[in-house]
Design an enzyme around this catalytic site. Structure first.
Site, PDB file in Angstrom:
ATOM      1  CB  CYS A 115      -1.212   0.019   1.542  1.00  0.00           C
ATOM      2  SG  CYS A 115      -1.989  -1.825   1.152  1.00  0.00           S
ATOM      3  CG  HIS A 252      -2.982   3.998   1.914  1.00  0.00           C
ATOM      4  ND1 HIS A 252      -3.713   3.148   0.442  1.00  0.00           N
ATOM      5  CD2 HIS A 252      -3.508   2.766   3.024  1.00  0.00           C
ATOM      6  CE1 HIS A 252      -3.751   1.618   0.678  1.00  0.00           C
ATOM      7  NE2 HIS A 252      -3.747   1.340   1.805  1.00  0.00           N
ATOM      8  CG  ASN A 282      -6.691  -0.816   0.647  1.00  0.00           C
ATOM      9  OD1 ASN A 282      -5.718   0.058   0.253  1.00  0.00           O
ATOM     10  ND2 ASN A 282      -5.992  -1.152   2.137  1.00  0.00           N
TER      11      ASN A 282
END
Ligand code: UT7
Length: 325
Positions: A115, A252, A282
């Site tokens: 990520c 993020h 996500n």
């Protein structure tokens, strides 16, 4: 003292055609729209069809970023693709994107920091441009996490989505102050001791399979806010800036609660926080460029704005980059 800055020339993104809502997920696993929204802020996500591979999404995002920059593939000499879900073990997704946009020169490679991949890729491209070896970089974050999810595991399958985003960075001379446009500073960290908190249980060198994502969500949550705050503070310190100077905080997008808790800890006003996790879920390395594109296209991010990006992901890896748009 004058120095080379990596200035954002354009941004673009692409989302797969198919949307998957929380109500759709209620039919797949023991979950509820209310639980997902309360715990994560996610309402829907996009899921790639068979023909929408990571490179396909990445090519579309790259083309959009080039169009936004008013540039052609010929103008780019470096492609970095941040992904943990490449089409193949090799060749790299970056070389497939390179071919897809019609580019036959320069260099292209993948970068894997889960990520945090996009922050790592921006920092890496910035070093290449600062060194003078390359002039314009296409930095892509592209993922199809739906391919590595266990769709029977409600603790993970409701959290992720697919998508891609890209920016074009161009080497330009700046004055060497925090008033310059471009990447002003970047701070990357990792600590492999946390491997078991978030990982995929397969790979070519171990199981010879792709594996599926495993996460101790509560544990990741516990570390996330502190780690994020550390690297964002590092960026403020390095540039003599503060939360007040920020125009936009583009973190993020994993969980709305992590985002708001981080902003709160850093003293960043809620109206400066860009949130897209509600619509995208996500999307790992794609989440930041997707959010940047959203906030640029809807008129929030303007030239000259100070923008902080940050992320934490598997490894653990974490990092920040401060960019004057
Ligand atoms: O992008 C990389 C970084 N990743 C992250 O940042 C993710 C970080 N973690 C998180 O976002 C959160 O920890 C989660 C969203 C994954 C989970 O939220 P939580 O508030 O930490 O919940 P929990 O794991 O403590 O679970 C609470 C309860 C449990 O039931 P019991 O043990 O309290 O009876 C779970 O079994 O919720 C249950 N649960 C669910 N219930 C309905 C877990 N998943 C679900 C679900 N639907 N999908």
């Amino acid at each position: 003292m004058k120095r080379i800055r990596s200035v954002v020339r354009g941004v673009g993104s692409y989302l797969p055609r198919r949307k998957l809502t929380n109500q759709d997920l209620e039919k797949l696993v023991e979950t509820s729209h209310d639980w997902i929204v309360q715990r994560t802020g996610i309402e829907e996500r996009h899921i790639a069809e068979e023909d929408e591979t990571t490179s396909v999404l990445g090519i579309k995002a790259a083309e959009a970023a080039l169009a936004d920059a008013g540039l052609r593939a010929d103008d780019i000499d470096l492609v970095i693709c941040a992904t943990s879900t490449p089409d193949y073990t090799f060749p790299s997704t970056a070389t497939m994107i390179q071919t897809g946009i019609g580019m036959t020169h320069g260099a292209a490679f993948d970068l894997q920091a889960v990520c945090t991949g996009f922050v790592y890729a921006v920092a890496t491209a910035d070093k290449f441009l600062q060194s003078g070896s390359h002039k314009r970089a296409l930095v892509v974050g592209a993922e199809t996490f739906s391919r590595i999810l266990d769709w029977n595991d409600r603790t993970t399958c409701v959290l992720f989505g697919d998508g891609a985003g890209a920016i074009v960075l161009e080497a330009q001379e700046g004055e060497g102050t925090s008033c310059d446009r471009g990447v002003l500073t970047s701070h990357l960290r990792s600590d492999g001791r946390y491997r078991d908190k978030l990982y995929v249980d397969g790979g070519p060198g171990s199981t010879k399979t792709t594996g599926v994502l495993k996460m101790e969500g509560r544990e990741v949550f516990k570390f996330a806010v502190g780690m994020v705050a550390d690297v964002v503070q590092d960026a403020f310190k390095a540039t003599g800036t503060s939360a007040e100077d920020l125009k936009w905080f583009v973190p993020h997008q994993a969980n709305k609660r992590i985002i708001t808790a981080s902003a709160d800890k850093l003293g960043i006003a809620p109206e400066k926080v860009v949130i897209t996790v509600n619509k995208h879920g996500n999307t790992s390395a794609a989440s930041i460029p997707l959010a940047l594109d959203t906030a640029r296209k809807d008129g929030r991010i303007k030239d000259g704005d100070l923008v902080m990006i940050e992320a934490i992901g598997g490894g653990f890896t974490w990092g920040s980059a401060l960019i004057r748009w």
